[in-house]
Design an enzyme around this catalytic site. Structure first.
Site, PDB file in Angstrom:
ATOM      1  N   ARG A 179      47.632  39.136  31.471  1.00 50.39           N
ATOM      2  CA  ARG A 179      47.493  38.197  32.590  1.00 50.39           C
ATOM      3  C   ARG A 179      46.692  36.979  32.107  1.00 50.39           C
ATOM      4  O   ARG A 179      45.600  37.149  31.572  1.00 50.39           O
ATOM      5  CB  ARG A 179      46.771  38.868  33.787  1.00 50.39           C
ATOM      6  N   ASP A 212      39.031  33.665  40.052  1.00 46.29           N
ATOM      7  CA  ASP A 212      39.550  34.226  38.797  1.00 46.29           C
ATOM      8  C   ASP A 212      39.069  33.430  37.599  1.00 46.29           C
ATOM      9  O   ASP A 212      38.965  33.950  36.498  1.00 46.29           O
ATOM     10  CB  ASP A 212      41.074  34.275  38.835  1.00 46.29           C
ATOM     11  N   ASN A 228      41.840  30.526  42.059  1.00 48.10           N
ATOM     12  CA  ASN A 228      41.798  31.794  42.797  1.00 48.10           C
ATOM     13  C   ASN A 228      43.191  32.044  43.378  1.00 48.10           C
ATOM     14  O   ASN A 228      44.116  31.239  43.220  1.00 48.10           O
ATOM     15  CB  ASN A 228      40.720  31.726  43.888  1.00 48.10           C
ATOM     16  N   LYS A 229      43.327  33.154  44.041  1.00 50.15           N
ATOM     17  CA  LYS A 229      44.626  33.588  44.573  1.00 50.15           C
ATOM     18  C   LYS A 229      45.359  32.465  45.296  1.00 50.15           C
ATOM     19  O   LYS A 229      44.753  31.695  46.044  1.00 50.15           O
ATOM     20  CB  LYS A 229      44.379  34.774  45.522  1.00 50.15           C
TER      21      LYS A 229
HETATM   22  O1  MRU Z   1      46.290  38.797  41.386  1.00 46.32           O
HETATM   23  P1  MRU Z   1      44.959  39.436  41.669  1.00 46.32           P
HETATM   24  O2  MRU Z   1      45.010  40.401  42.802  1.00 46.32           O
HETATM   25  O3  MRU Z   1      44.347  40.014  40.416  1.00 46.32           O
HETATM   26  O4  MRU Z   1      44.045  38.223  42.096  1.00 46.32           O
HETATM   27  C1  MRU Z   1      42.735  38.435  42.524  1.00 46.32           C
HETATM   28  C2  MRU Z   1      42.178  37.264  43.208  1.00 46.32           C
HETATM   29  O5  MRU Z   1      42.675  36.164  43.122  1.00 46.32           O
HETATM   30  C3  MRU Z   1      40.960  37.477  44.035  1.00 46.32           C
HETATM   31  O6  MRU Z   1      40.995  36.633  45.136  1.00 46.32           O
HETATM   32  C4  MRU Z   1      39.726  37.169  43.368  1.00 46.32           C
HETATM   33  O7  MRU Z   1      38.793  36.549  44.055  1.00 46.32           O
HETATM   34  C5  MRU Z   1      39.361  37.353  42.032  1.00 46.32           C
HETATM   35  S1  MRU Z   1      38.680  38.947  41.871  1.00 46.32           S
HETATM   36  C6  MRU Z   1      37.108  39.017  42.562  1.00 46.32           C
END
Ligand code: MRU
Length: 353
Positions: free
Chosen positions: A98, A244, A254-255
C-alpha cells in the site's frame, strides 16, 4: 454470529506477535464476525495488508514490522549478509502493498535499522522480533498520550464528527482520532459521535460505529452525503479524523472524503482536527509527490458481494485525498498540538522529541 455477542475486552489487540506468529483480527469480517487469522509467512502478512484484513496507518506500520520479523525467522541465511539480503527482499514486497500510509515504510525502516546494526544471525532474528513487539506496545502508549493532549479541545456535550476508522482497529489498540474521543470521555466529559459511513468499503459503518457502540458511546451513523446536512443543521460542533500521511507543510492525506468533510467544516465554522502520531508525519516528501492509492472498481460497483452498478461501467476509486492546511484547525500528536503555520509548528514537535 449475532453482532451483540461479540465482546471485545480492553486487552484485545488488532495485531500482535504470539509464539512466533502474527495474529490479526480479520477486519473484512467485521461487524458480523470477530475472527482472527494467524500467519507464519511474511507473504501472508503482505497479502493481509493488501486485502485490508489489517488496515489503518499505524496498524499497517506495526504489521509490516511483524512481517519483517517473520521474514527473519523464515530466512535460511547463515551469515549476516544473507539474512539482510532476505530481509531486504521481504521489505520490498511488504512496502509495495500500500503506497499512501507512511507508517508502513516507517515501520519497515525501523526494523531494517536494527537488523543492520546487529552482529550475528541469531542476534538479529531475536532483536528484530523484540523491536517489532516494542513498536506494538509503544503504539498504544502513543495513542493514549495523543488522546490526552487532544481531549482539552473538546467540551462537555460536544457532538464530534469522524470519518473512516481511526480507532483501535486502525492501530494496535485505543486509536488516534477515536483515542482522542475516548480520552475526552475518560476526562469526565460527555460527548456524542457522528460517524460517516465511508464508502466505498465502509470503514465508518463496519468499524467505527461498531467500535464506539461496543464501548457504549452515543454514536449515530450518517451516509457520506449527509455531512453538509448535519453541519448546516447544527448537529455537529467539532470534527476529528486520523491521517495516513501528513507532510511538513501540514497537507493531510487521509481516507477519501476527508477533504469534503474539511471543506464543509470550514463553510460552517466548525473546528476540524487531525489526530496522528509523529510516525505519520513525513518530513521528506512534498505534497504533490505523495502517491494516492487507486483501488479496484468492484469496491464501487458493489457493496460486499452485491452488485449495485451496471456491468462494464468505468470507475474512479481513489482510496485517499489531500486536505490542505488552511482547512485544518490543529494537528493533535503525542508530543502536543500543532497549529498553523504548520511548517513551523510541526518542526517544533520533532525538536521537542
Ligand atoms: O484504507 P484504510 O482503511 O487503511 O484507511 C485508513 C484511513 O484513512 C483512516 O482514516 C486513518 O485515519 C488512518 S489510520 C488511523
Amino acid at each position: 454470529m449475532d453482532e451483540s455477542q461479540i465482546k471485545i475486552d480492553s486487552s484485545l489487540r488488532t495485531v500482535e506477535w504470539k509464539e512466533n506468529k502474527v495474529v490479526m483480527i480479520d477486519q473484512t469480517k467485521l461487524p458480523n464476525e470477530l475472527t482472527f487469522v494467524e500467519y507464519n509467512d511474511y507473504l501472508q502478512v503482505a497479502n493481509a495488508i493488501k486485502t485490508l484484513i489489517v488496515r489503518g496507518a499505524p496498524a499497517i506500520g506495526v504489521s509490516g514490522a511483524f512481517g519483517l520479523a517473520l521474514a527473519g525467522l523464515q530466512s535460511t541465511g547463515t551469515t549476516k549478509e544473507e539474512l539482510i539480503s532476505d530481509l531486504d527482499k521481504a521489505k520490498k514486497i511488504l512496502y509495495e502493498t500500500r503506497p499512501t500510509a507512511v507508517n508502513l515504510v516507517w515501520g519497515l525502516d525501523k526494523i531494517m535499522k536494527v537488523a543492520n546494526a546487529g552482529t550475528s544471525v541469531d542476534q538479529i532474528k531475536e532483536s528484530i522480533i523484540f523491536e517489532a513487539k516494542k513498536m506494538a506496545d509503544q503504539d498504544i502508549e502513543i495513542n493514549k498520550a495523543m488522546g490526552k493532549n487532544g481531549s482539552v479541545l473538546f467540551d462537555n456535550n460536544d457532538t464530534i464528527m469522524t470519518h473512516c476508522n481511526a480507532g483501535g482497529l486502525a492501530t494496535v489498540a485505543y486509536g488516534t482520532a477515536l483515542g482522542v474521543i475516548r480520552a475526552t470521555r475518560e476526562s469526565g466529559k460527555n460527548v456524542k459521535v457522528i460517524a460517516t459511513e465511508t464508502r466505498p468499503i465502509q470503514q465508518g459503518s463496519r468499524l467505527t460505529a461498531f467500535e464506539l457502540k461496543h464501548d457504549g458511546f452515543d454514536v449515530s451513523l450518517i451516509p457520506d452525503t449527509a455531512v453538509g446536512y448535519s453541519m448546516a443543521n447544527g448537529l455537529v460542533n467539532k470534527v476529528v479524523v486520523g491521517a495516513d500521511r501528513i507532510v511538513r507543510t501540514g497537507h493531510v492525506f487521509n481516507k477519501i472524503g476527508t477533504y469534503q468533510v474539511a471543506t464543509m467544516a470550514k463553510q460552517h465554522d466548525i473546528p476540524f482536527y487531525v489526530a496522528a502520531p509523529l510516525s505519520t508525519i513525513d518530513m521528506k516528501t512534498n505534497a504533490e509527490d505523495v502517491i494516492i492509492e487507486m483501488r479496484k472498481g468492484s469496491e464501487v460497483t458493489g457493496i460486499g458481494d452485491k452488485k449495485t452498478a451496471p456491468d462494464d461501467i468505468g470507475v474512479i476509486n481513489p482510496a485517499f485525498d489531500m486536505t490542505p492546511p488552511e482547512l485544518i484547525t490543529g494537528i493533535i500528536t503525542e508530543k502536543g498540538i500543532a497549529r498553523p503555520p504548520y511548517e513551523e509548528s510541526i518542526k517544533k514537535l520533532f525538536e521537542a522529541n
